[in-house]
Design a protein around this motif. Sequence first.
Motif, PDB file in Angstrom:
ATOM      1  N   ARG A  36     -12.664   0.308  -0.036  1.00 13.73           N
ATOM      2  CA  ARG A  36     -13.162  -0.811   0.775  1.00 13.73           C
ATOM      3  C   ARG A  36     -13.608  -1.992  -0.099  1.00 13.73           C
ATOM      4  O   ARG A  36     -13.361  -3.151   0.235  1.00 13.73           O
ATOM      5  N   GLU A  37     -14.246  -1.708  -1.194  1.00 13.25           N
ATOM      6  CA  GLU A  37     -14.786  -2.773  -2.029  1.00 13.25           C
ATOM      7  C   GLU A  37     -13.861  -3.152  -3.184  1.00 13.25           C
ATOM      8  O   GLU A  37     -14.217  -3.988  -4.016  1.00 13.25           O
ATOM      9  N   GLY A  38     -12.683  -2.547  -3.210  1.00 14.08           N
ATOM     10  CA  GLY A  38     -11.669  -2.951  -4.196  1.00 14.08           C
ATOM     11  C   GLY A  38     -12.087  -2.734  -5.633  1.00 14.08           C
ATOM     12  O   GLY A  38     -11.748  -3.534  -6.513  1.00 14.08           O
ATOM     13  N   VAL A  39     -12.794  -1.639  -5.886  1.00 14.79           N
ATOM     14  CA  VAL A  39     -13.288  -1.384  -7.240  1.00 14.79           C
ATOM     15  C   VAL A  39     -12.144  -1.327  -8.248  1.00 14.79           C
ATOM     16  O   VAL A  39     -12.281  -1.781  -9.382  1.00 14.79           O
ATOM     17  N   TYR A  40     -10.984  -0.799  -7.835  1.00 17.14           N
ATOM     18  CA  TYR A  40      -9.886  -0.606  -8.782  1.00 17.14           C
ATOM     19  C   TYR A  40      -8.768  -1.631  -8.622  1.00 17.14           C
ATOM     20  O   TYR A  40      -7.733  -1.505  -9.288  1.00 17.14           O
ATOM     21  N   ARG A  41      -8.964  -2.620  -7.752  1.00 16.81           N
ATOM     22  CA  ARG A  41      -7.994  -3.708  -7.687  1.00 16.81           C
ATOM     23  C   ARG A  41      -8.184  -4.586  -8.917  1.00 16.81           C
ATOM     24  O   ARG A  41      -9.302  -5.009  -9.218  1.00 16.81           O
ATOM     25  N   MET A  91      -5.252  -1.860 -15.778  1.00 16.22           N
ATOM     26  CA  MET A  91      -4.298  -1.637 -14.692  1.00 16.22           C
ATOM     27  C   MET A  91      -3.808  -0.196 -14.785  1.00 16.22           C
ATOM     28  O   MET A  91      -3.251   0.226 -15.809  1.00 16.22           O
ATOM     29  N   HIS A  92      -4.061   0.532 -13.699  1.00 14.89           N
ATOM     30  CA  HIS A  92      -3.629   1.935 -13.633  1.00 14.89           C
ATOM     31  C   HIS A  92      -2.923   2.112 -12.285  1.00 14.89           C
ATOM     32  O   HIS A  92      -3.530   2.513 -11.298  1.00 14.89           O
ATOM     33  N   PRO A  93      -1.625   1.808 -12.221  1.00 11.29           N
ATOM     34  CA  PRO A  93      -0.917   1.792 -10.940  1.00 11.29           C
ATOM     35  C   PRO A  93      -0.270   3.134 -10.604  1.00 11.29           C
ATOM     36  O   PRO A  93      -0.162   4.023 -11.444  1.00 11.29           O
ATOM     37  N   MET A  94       0.151   3.244  -9.364  1.00  4.69           N
ATOM     38  CA  MET A  94       0.866   4.449  -8.922  1.00  4.69           C
ATOM     39  C   MET A  94       1.992   4.028  -7.993  1.00  4.69           C
ATOM     40  O   MET A  94       1.873   3.076  -7.215  1.00  4.69           O
ATOM     41  N   SER A 135      -8.235   6.313  -9.867  1.00  2.00           N
ATOM     42  CA  SER A 135      -8.599   4.892  -9.930  1.00  2.00           C
ATOM     43  C   SER A 135      -7.371   4.000  -9.840  1.00  2.00           C
ATOM     44  O   SER A 135      -7.288   2.972 -10.514  1.00  2.00           O
ATOM     45  N   TYR A 136      -6.406   4.367  -9.004  1.00  7.35           N
ATOM     46  CA  TYR A 136      -5.177   3.582  -8.886  1.00  7.35           C
ATOM     47  C   TYR A 136      -5.441   2.273  -8.143  1.00  7.35           C
ATOM     48  O   TYR A 136      -6.232   2.224  -7.192  1.00  7.35           O
ATOM     49  N   ASP A 137      -4.726   1.249  -8.577  1.00  3.37           N
ATOM     50  CA  ASP A 137      -4.704  -0.018  -7.839  1.00  3.37           C
ATOM     51  C   ASP A 137      -3.577   0.099  -6.816  1.00  3.37           C
ATOM     52  O   ASP A 137      -2.419  -0.175  -7.107  1.00  3.37           O
ATOM     53  N   TRP A 138      -3.922   0.508  -5.603  1.00  2.00           N
ATOM     54  CA  TRP A 138      -2.904   0.765  -4.581  1.00  2.00           C
ATOM     55  C   TRP A 138      -2.230  -0.516  -4.096  1.00  2.00           C
ATOM     56  O   TRP A 138      -1.167  -0.449  -3.472  1.00  2.00           O
ATOM     57  N   ASP A 139      -2.791  -1.677  -4.405  1.00  2.00           N
ATOM     58  CA  ASP A 139      -2.114  -2.928  -4.055  1.00  2.00           C
ATOM     59  C   ASP A 139      -0.834  -3.107  -4.867  1.00  2.00           C
ATOM     60  O   ASP A 139       0.008  -3.936  -4.516  1.00  2.00           O
ATOM     61  N   ARG A 140      -0.684  -2.359  -5.937  1.00  2.00           N
ATOM     62  CA  ARG A 140       0.510  -2.471  -6.795  1.00  2.00           C
ATOM     63  C   ARG A 140       1.506  -1.339  -6.539  1.00  2.00           C
ATOM     64  O   ARG A 140       2.473  -1.188  -7.278  1.00  2.00           O
ATOM     65  N   GLU A 141       1.277  -0.544  -5.521  1.00  2.00           N
ATOM     66  CA  GLU A 141       2.164   0.586  -5.232  1.00  2.00           C
ATOM     67  C   GLU A 141       3.606   0.129  -5.042  1.00  2.00           C
ATOM     68  O   GLU A 141       3.877  -0.922  -4.446  1.00  2.00           O
ATOM     69  N   LEU A 142       4.536   0.925  -5.530  1.00  2.00           N
ATOM     70  CA  LEU A 142       5.961   0.681  -5.294  1.00  2.00           C
ATOM     71  C   LEU A 142       6.655   1.999  -5.001  1.00  2.00           C
ATOM     72  O   LEU A 142       6.176   3.073  -5.374  1.00  2.00           O
TER      73      LEU A 142
END
Length: 833
Positions: A36-41, A91-94, A135-142
């Motif tokens: 909710r608070e975008g800690v990992y964005r 940046m730790h994406p998934m 701690s994934y940045d789910w906004d970067r999911e592909l």
Amino acid sequence: MTTIPSRQERDSTAATDGDRYEPSAIETKWQERWEREGVYRVPDDVPGKDNWYALVMFPYPSGDVHIGHWFQYTGADAHARLKRMQGYNVMHPMGFDSFGLPAENAAIASNIHPRIYTEKNIVNMRRQFRAMGTSYDWDRELATHTPDYYRWNQYLFLKLYEAGLAYQSRGFANWCPSCQTTVANEQVLDGACERCDTVITRREMDQWFFRITAYAEELLQMDDIDWPNKIKLMQTNWIGRSKGVDFQFDISEYGLSKTILTTYTTRIDTVYGVTFLVLAPEHPMVEELTQAEQQESVSEYIAQAARTPEIDRTSTEREKTGVPTGAYATNPLNGERVPILVGDYVLATYGSGAVMGVPAHDDRDFVFAKKYGLPIRVVIAPDDWDGSDLNEAYLTPGTQINSAEFDGLSNKEGLEKIADKIESNDMGQRRVTYRMRDWQWSRQRYWGTPIPIIHCEGCGIVPVPISELPVRLPDEADFKPTGRSPLADDAEFINTICPKCGESAKRETDTMDTFVDSSWYHLRFASPKSSEVAFEPNAVKSWLPVHQYMGGAEHAVMHLLYARFFTKALRDLKMIDFDEPYSRLFNQGLLIKDHKKISKRSNPLPPDPLVDRYGADTIRCFLMFLGPWDQGGDWSDDGLAGITRWLNRLWDLANRDTSELSSAELGATEADRELLRASHKTTRRAIQDLERFKFNTTIAALMELVSEMNRGWDSGAISAAAWSDTVERMLLLTAPLAPHIAEELWERTGHSFSIHNESLPLWDQELAADEVITVVVQINGKVREKLQLAADVTEEQAFEAAFASDRVKAYTDDTEIVRRIYVPGRLVNLVVR
């Protein structure tokens, strides 16, 4: 003195006061708040912070997440959290490697369309990843099966095709009868398909390749990347560089289309010992050279060879076979005519597809010559040779004999001087060759990126215009494998118009292998939503190359090699400005259960019931505590109790009422100083071990600190200030490993949200200084070194320090360590031979 409750009294109270550690009560709460608070964005740039790109190999969504995934992904997540707390913009994406055989085969087995099956799995895997506390940045999911992604697969293919780095060619391919498709050489393990373990056969067909061999020499250069030596060695061996000579035998007597037959050898010093030649069954001159009386036997032999996997053909344990062509070739150095045979142990893809038979100096040729009664002529003699027949091939250095003007030279000199003569007389030339072949990546399956090529009768191969991308994969195709691409039976897909001449044409019906998708996905994560380019140049400059890559060693000569090729090719196309995709690489080991690998296809271990019972933090820490992350471990439910006790004690320590403690200044008492020494030593050790991926020893250090804290509390002599300082340190050091409990206790101890935005604690060098002891190193009973080590050195650390010593290396390199003994705090004893 204040009376402090005993541990038994505290445990009894905790059992009745309703404030026990209940993972289910806190973990979902914090996962939702982090989201909710975008800690990992993460933005591309944060003033005052360096970027750190921590990437873990993304999964195939061919089933649920199993505990083996947890072993890989929780360790990688702990690393990303560590770097965040060290002040980096991380940046730790998934994403999901969602095209290809793994997902397609699973979908077929379930009788569900691959897209429906894959997307259902992605939803569940996403939920399971969140439940890990990652701690994934789910906004970067592909996901690679989406048109938003695979249009750029097609775009990059077209760019490589324009540059001559992609091409179509007809030839023999590795064929998996079960998967009903071709597989690359790298996907054949011990003669079987690495996906399904079916024995591979050979099939002649049109195939698409990337010209990875154009980068063979550069791919051997790995000095500037911090990768495990075993991976570098595997890639070096796979590329297989060798220096040799192309030597031309005369076949002009037959009046054929060619007058010479070129062989390749790394042992030109033995050329005077050639008594036969062997051609690969696929060699283009076999048909012309085969004499009429041998036609039938050669044809039968070639047909048999086509059904035999390359790995079997070249196996050292398999009997070598051949058949005469009836033709001869003349060695121009000595004028001798030697018979030409066809043998399936020779591969058309290595060297020239023709080899010299030198039975006196090659094990394989010796056996072959004995079997078929071919002459064996010694041309490199050992010092004590009496001229008698050899019982086996002579392979070691010696003196040139029966070698014309080169007699008497060492064969090392002969290598150079004979090659000089061959080149000066236009009989051949020196050449460097490679074992690695071009990457064959087209597949006769449905679930993959369509290849953006049109076949026109008038224009030939025509690329699809970039403006028409993506060429979409049709949803309604019959996706079950038949031995040819399902797209070939889809009239709406295959029939099109040639963009060059406007006439009717056909689309390419093969699809791309999934390894194409993963060869550049690290670039897409930098700008995953871009609709204008495959990757935004400014975003790539901010993040790439990947600072730390993490995943399994099983991809050493597939994904990791392909990604390096793609990076170098894109650099040469001026699309990026760096040479390597991954600056650092760490391979986690293999997690097993009941002595078998944990996997989706066999021996799965679902994590959801374990999380429901023990909590995500317990599972995370147990997996990281099993042993060194790079060595893997053996799962057993029994070990969970120890981690559960540790987390409960941590919960208890952090929730204690410090009003019972002294209000003295921090460090005023000896008890304070003892606790501070322990906490600062633990801080140093934990952070240093976390940086080296030694999660197991990090947790061991934190467990020891919990015991020290209990002893300090029970003494009744420590201050509230020392206690609070140590609790804070403990929580900060625990946060990368057990993020939920650390966040909960951080809040309960009066700190503001979020602990994962805090910095790791510093340590005081004087407080953290170790008491030093001398440990003697004996090798075969003699003292060879004296090491100055910390008084609390472990056995593992003592041996590690010993083997790092140059003095010890001088006596142990190139030896076998038969026995090693450690006497705690005194002696390392090694027996070598």
